[in-house]
Motif scaffolding. Structure first.
Motif, PDB file in Angstrom:
ATOM      1  N   HIS A  37      -4.916  -1.114   0.181  1.00 39.75           N
ATOM      2  CA  HIS A  37      -4.274  -0.183  -0.947  1.00 39.75           C
ATOM      3  C   HIS A  37      -5.496   1.182  -1.016  1.00 39.75           C
ATOM      4  CE1 HIS A  37      -2.230  -3.738  -2.204  1.00 39.75           C
ATOM      5  NE2 HIS A  37      -1.282  -3.176  -2.754  1.00 39.75           N
ATOM      6  N   PRO A  58       0.806  -1.370  -0.029  1.00 40.02           N
ATOM      7  CA  PRO A  58       0.032  -0.186   0.045  1.00 40.02           C
ATOM      8  C   PRO A  58       0.798   1.233   0.001  1.00 40.02           C
ATOM      9  CG  PRO A  58      -0.902  -1.720   1.435  1.00 40.02           C
ATOM     10  CD  PRO A  58       0.448  -2.124   0.934  1.00 40.02           C
ATOM     11  N   TYR A  87       2.425   1.961  -3.475  1.00 40.69           N
ATOM     12  CA  TYR A  87       1.172   2.138  -4.459  1.00 40.69           C
ATOM     13  C   TYR A  87       0.877   3.502  -4.232  1.00 40.69           C
ATOM     14  CZ  TYR A  87      -2.345   1.358  -7.695  1.00 40.69           C
ATOM     15  OH  TYR A  87      -3.307   1.382  -8.739  1.00 40.69           O
TER      16      TYR A  87
END
Length: 313
Positions: A294, A266, A269
């Motif tokens: 995420h 997460p 990203y």
């Protein structure tokens, strides 16, 4: 660098991998459709997980509802009812969210993902009619996703526009490892040309999905320029990347379930999300391998950016 825009919508993440994690029935070639057929409560659970973690748009679990995935006979006999079920499950979760959550009606590639040469213009309308008819009562807009060519996407766009609902179109990009060429659809069409054709056909937004994060930025930049020059400069621009390990192109359908990258946790990203938003994205989320955790990071990150006056974290 400060964020140029914190006014972006948060899309959900991938459905198939989350269903697998939840323990739902899951195998190829049915993929995420198997849960819809055999254990739909898992589909509702997946939608709920995304809403609880901040998604403002959830996508119907209709990606696998195509003849080559569930079989011609089942699609003919049950396709409309299954599409209705997919739409109903998403709508029920959205309606109970306690805040505004929109439902995107997923219209997938009809003749296999990533294979623009498989598109059959003569057979597409009949498949689309079944999917659209089942989903239509439950969705706020259409998301024609993972499209490899404009021939494929514009065929679906014509059918979806007839419902009177907004239509978003999302393209998948050439993303082989180490690619440095200008951004192209998997058909070889340039992103800029595809965006112009899509907006001219009446799309309300253009997105990019189911491709490596590394190729998304150049596509967003090219799309942003095309949108700004278009007759619809207010059109949405979105991105939701996948987390697959880069794989060489293959002509073998369903060779196996792709491995997920270990470097797209997460926090990692979220750095991509911030880049894409700075480059002009107005809708962000995730595709295969991007999960509720995420989406939670994106939601929390947006709150921090707003609280910090759009400055660096």
């Amino acid at each position: 660098m400060s964020l140029q825009n914190t006014n972006f919508a948060i899309l959900d993440g991938g459905m198939g991998r989350l269903l697998e994690r939840l323990g739902a029935p899951f195998r190829l070639p049915e993929w995420s459709a198997l849960s819809l057929i055999e254990a739909p409560h898992y589909v509702a659970q997946a939608h709920q997980a995304y809403v609880e973690n901040g998604a403002e748009i959830i996508t119907t679990n209709s990606y696998g509802l195509v003849p080559h995935m569930i079989g011609e006979a089942r699609f003919t006999a049950e396709g409309r009812a299954l599409a209705d079920r997919a739409g109903r499950l998403a709508r029920e979760v959205a309606s109970k969210a306690g805040r505004a959550v929109k439902v995107a009606g997923s219209l997938p590639p009809l003749f296999e993902s990533y294979r623009p040469g498989n598109f059959k213009a003569d057979k597409a309308p009949a498949i689309l009619e079944i999917l659209i008819d089942g989903l239509k009562p439950h969705v706020d807009f259409w998301l024609i996703e993972t499209q490899s060519s404009t021939a494929e996407s514009l065929s679906a766009l014509v059918a979806a526009k007839a419902t009177g609902l907004p239509v978003y179109v999302s393209y998948t990009l050439k993303d082989e490892d180490g690619r440095t060429d200008p951004p192209e659809l998997r058909s070889g069409e340039s992103v800029a040309d595809a965006v112009v054709a899509t907006l001219d056909a009446g799309a309300s937004a253009v997105l990019f999905n189911c491709s490596q994060p590394e190729v998304m930025s150049s596509a967003i930049i090219a799309a942003r320029e095309a949108i700004d020059r278009s007759l619809n400069p207010a059109a949405g621009l979105g991105v939701y990347a996948n987390a697959f390990v880069p794989e060489p192109p293959s002509d073998e359908p369903y060779a196996g379930i792709s491995e997920i990258r270990s470097d797209l946790d997460p926090a990692s990203y979220l750095k991509w999300i911030r880049r894409w938003v700075d480059q002009g994205a107005t809708i962000v989320g995730g595709c295969c391998g991007i999960g509720p955790e995420h989406i939670a990071a994106i939601s929390a990150g947006r709150s921090r950016w707003l609280a910090n006056g759009k400055t660096a974290l």
